[in-house]
Scaffold this motif. Structure first.
Motif, mmCIF file in Angstrom:
data_model
loop_
_atom_site.group_PDB
_atom_site.id
_atom_site.type_symbol
_atom_site.label_atom_id
_atom_site.label_comp_id
_atom_site.label_asym_id
_atom_site.label_seq_id
_atom_site.Cartn_x
_atom_site.Cartn_y
_atom_site.Cartn_z
ATOM 1 N N GLU A 17 0.809 -1.229 0.000
ATOM 2 C CA GLU A 17 0.000 0.000 0.000
ATOM 3 C C GLU A 17 0.838 1.273 0.000
ATOM 4 O OE1 GLU A 17 -2.200 2.118 3.564
ATOM 5 O OE2 GLU A 17 -3.373 0.390 2.885
ATOM 6 N N ARG A 18 1.779 1.382 0.906
ATOM 7 C CA ARG A 18 2.548 2.621 1.023
ATOM 8 C C ARG A 18 3.370 2.885 -0.233
ATOM 9 N NH1 ARG A 18 5.779 3.020 6.573
ATOM 10 N NH2 ARG A 18 6.288 5.009 5.589
ATOM 11 N N GLY A 19 3.995 1.840 -0.765
ATOM 12 C CA GLY A 19 4.801 2.018 -1.962
ATOM 13 C C GLY A 19 3.982 2.384 -3.178
ATOM 14 N N LEU A 20 2.829 1.748 -3.336
ATOM 15 C CA LEU A 20 1.970 2.036 -4.481
ATOM 16 C C LEU A 20 1.390 3.441 -4.390
ATOM 17 C CD1 LEU A 20 0.135 -1.395 -4.810
ATOM 18 C CD2 LEU A 20 1.811 -0.431 -6.403
ATOM 19 N N GLU A 21 0.978 3.833 -3.199
ATOM 20 C CA GLU A 21 0.407 5.171 -3.051
ATOM 21 C C GLU A 21 1.450 6.249 -3.302
ATOM 22 O OE1 GLU A 21 -1.809 5.641 0.549
ATOM 23 O OE2 GLU A 21 -3.337 4.184 -0.057
ATOM 24 N N ALA A 22 2.676 6.013 -2.876
ATOM 25 C CA ALA A 22 3.742 6.976 -3.153
ATOM 26 C C ALA A 22 3.962 7.107 -4.654
ATOM 27 C CB ALA A 22 5.037 6.555 -2.463
ATOM 28 N N ALA A 23 4.010 5.970 -5.351
ATOM 29 C CA ALA A 23 4.238 5.994 -6.796
ATOM 30 C C ALA A 23 3.098 6.665 -7.540
ATOM 31 C CB ALA A 23 4.442 4.573 -7.306
ATOM 32 N N HIS A 24 1.878 6.500 -7.050
ATOM 33 C CA HIS A 24 0.704 7.056 -7.731
ATOM 34 C C HIS A 24 0.383 8.486 -7.322
ATOM 35 C CE1 HIS A 24 -1.010 2.710 -8.395
ATOM 36 N NE2 HIS A 24 0.009 2.994 -9.195
ATOM 37 N N GLN A 25 1.143 9.055 -6.382
ATOM 38 C CA GLN A 25 0.790 10.373 -5.860
ATOM 39 C C GLN A 25 0.779 11.444 -6.948
ATOM 40 O OE1 GLN A 25 -0.200 11.078 -2.595
ATOM 41 N NE2 GLN A 25 -0.835 12.982 -3.606
ATOM 42 N N THR A 26 1.743 11.405 -7.855
ATOM 43 C CA THR A 26 1.767 12.386 -8.936
ATOM 44 C C THR A 26 0.496 12.307 -9.771
ATOM 45 O OG1 THR A 26 4.170 12.116 -9.069
ATOM 46 C CG2 THR A 26 3.104 13.251 -10.888
ATOM 47 N N VAL A 27 0.015 11.095 -10.005
ATOM 48 C CA VAL A 27 -1.215 10.915 -10.779
ATOM 49 C C VAL A 27 -2.414 11.418 -9.977
ATOM 50 C CG1 VAL A 27 -2.632 9.274 -12.054
ATOM 51 C CG2 VAL A 27 -0.169 8.903 -11.868
ATOM 52 N N LEU A 28 -2.450 11.099 -8.684
ATOM 53 C CA LEU A 28 -3.555 11.572 -7.840
ATOM 54 C C LEU A 28 -3.585 13.096 -7.807
ATOM 55 C CD1 LEU A 28 -5.884 11.089 -5.903
ATOM 56 C CD2 LEU A 28 -4.217 10.782 -4.062
ATOM 57 N N ASP A 29 -2.422 13.719 -7.741
ATOM 58 C CA ASP A 29 -2.376 15.190 -7.752
ATOM 59 C C ASP A 29 -2.979 15.732 -9.048
ATOM 60 O OD1 ASP A 29 -1.115 15.129 -5.298
ATOM 61 O OD2 ASP A 29 0.897 15.461 -6.114
ATOM 62 N N GLY A 30 -2.621 15.115 -10.190
ATOM 63 C CA GLY A 30 -3.178 15.555 -11.466
ATOM 64 C C GLY A 30 -4.667 15.336 -11.549
ATOM 65 N N LEU A 31 -5.133 14.230 -10.995
ATOM 66 C CA LEU A 31 -6.560 13.923 -10.977
ATOM 67 C C LEU A 31 -7.331 14.957 -10.163
ATOM 68 C CD1 LEU A 31 -8.666 11.508 -11.649
ATOM 69 C CD2 LEU A 31 -8.277 10.877 -9.259
ATOM 70 N N MET A 32 -6.849 15.247 -8.971
ATOM 71 C CA MET A 32 -7.558 16.185 -8.093
ATOM 72 C C MET A 32 -7.539 17.600 -8.665
ATOM 73 S SD MET A 32 -8.826 14.390 -5.677
ATOM 74 C CE MET A 32 -9.293 15.710 -4.545
ATOM 75 N N HIS A 33 -6.435 17.969 -9.291
ATOM 76 C CA HIS A 33 -6.365 19.297 -9.910
ATOM 77 C C HIS A 33 -7.435 19.446 -10.987
ATOM 78 C CE1 HIS A 33 -4.732 22.952 -11.666
ATOM 79 N NE2 HIS A 33 -4.691 22.336 -12.837
#
Length: 270
Positions: A17-33
């Motif tokens: 979980e922690r590793g995947l969420e870290a890797a996906h954070q850039t994508v989540l930031d783009g999604l939320m923006h």
């Protein structure tokens, strides 16, 4: 129809979980923006997984808003529910068939829409859950050659066990929406005005190549290698292949893997 063991399928994602969420954070930031959520909104999160996107949405809509997450895997939904504040509901089910008794102001999905058996039917159902004019922003992976996050594990495994069966790009899976224009056309016929923004970005993992090798070996054993009887020597060889592959993307703050991600913005047509 094959019955999926969601406990088995979810295990490596929960462990990583922690590793995947870290890797996906850039994508989540783009999604939320792109989603542009607002205080007080009711938001639907499709395929919420372990809850990173739920937490991000809940922080924006605040105590006067409400977020409903849906995931088909009970273990992932349970983990998301454990993390969620009181303004969040988590439902277990297929978001492509689940009906809701109240309309949502917006919807988001972080890599949660590519696994529907019938994409147009699923998006028609989701359309019914949103108010006219509501925005649904979802992310999906671009083409396999542009996403070594998947290519390195596959080549690392195949170098040791031989060629694996090629996945059907039109079947449910991570690259189901790689052909972005085809998805735009499919959804336009079921009540959505769709646009897509394809972005080259970096998955900032926060790990070195050794950590990523261990994480991806864990995932590969559960998915690509589920039918292989691996010895410890096999695992060690694949782990080393993974380490070497990811070391090519080592940055100052850990491995940074280039990626291509499609961000779709769909407006619910009245």
């Amino acid at each position: 129809m094959q019955v999926i063991d969601w406990d088995a399928m979810s295990a490596p994602w929960l462990k990583s979980e922690r590793g995947l969420e870290a890797a996906h954070q850039t994508v989540l930031d783009g999604l939320m923006h792109r989603a542009g959520l607002e205080t007080g909104q009711r938001v639907l999160d499709i395929g919420c997984g372990t809850g990173a996107s739920l937490l991000a949405a809940a922080e924006v809509v605040g105590m006067t808003g409400q977020v409903t997450g849906v995931d088909i895997a009970p273990p992932l939904a349970a983990r998301a529910r454990d993390r969620a504040p009181e303004t969040v509901d988590v439902l277990v089910g297929d978001a492509g068939t689940l009906e809701h008794d109240r309309a949502f102001d917006a919807a988001i999905s972080l890599f949660g829409t590519m696994f529907f058996t019938d994409t147009p039917a699923a998006f028609a159902t989701i359309r019914k859950a949103l108010k006219p004019g509501a925005k649904f922003v979802f992310s999906a992976w671009g083409s396999p050659p542009r996403n070594p996050w998947f290519g390195i594990p596959r080549s690392s495994v195949e170098a040791h066990v031989g060629e694996l069966p090629k996945p059907d790009p039109t079947a449910p899976g991570p690259f189901r929406f790689a052909d972005a224009q085809a998805i735009v056309e499919a959804l336009s016929s079921v009540g959505w005005d769709v646009s897509v923004d394809s972005e080259a970005l970096l998955l900032r993992t926060g790990q070195d190549s050794n950590g990523l090798a261990e994480m991806h070996l864990n995932i590969a054993e559960a998915l690509m290698l589920a039918n292989h009887d691996l010895s410890q020597n096999d695992r060690d060889a694949i782990r080393e292949n993974l380490r070497v592959g990811f070391s090519n993307h080592q940055g100052e703050d850990g491995v940074q893997v280039p990626a291509e991600v499609h961000f779709f913005t769909a407006i619910a047509v009245d």
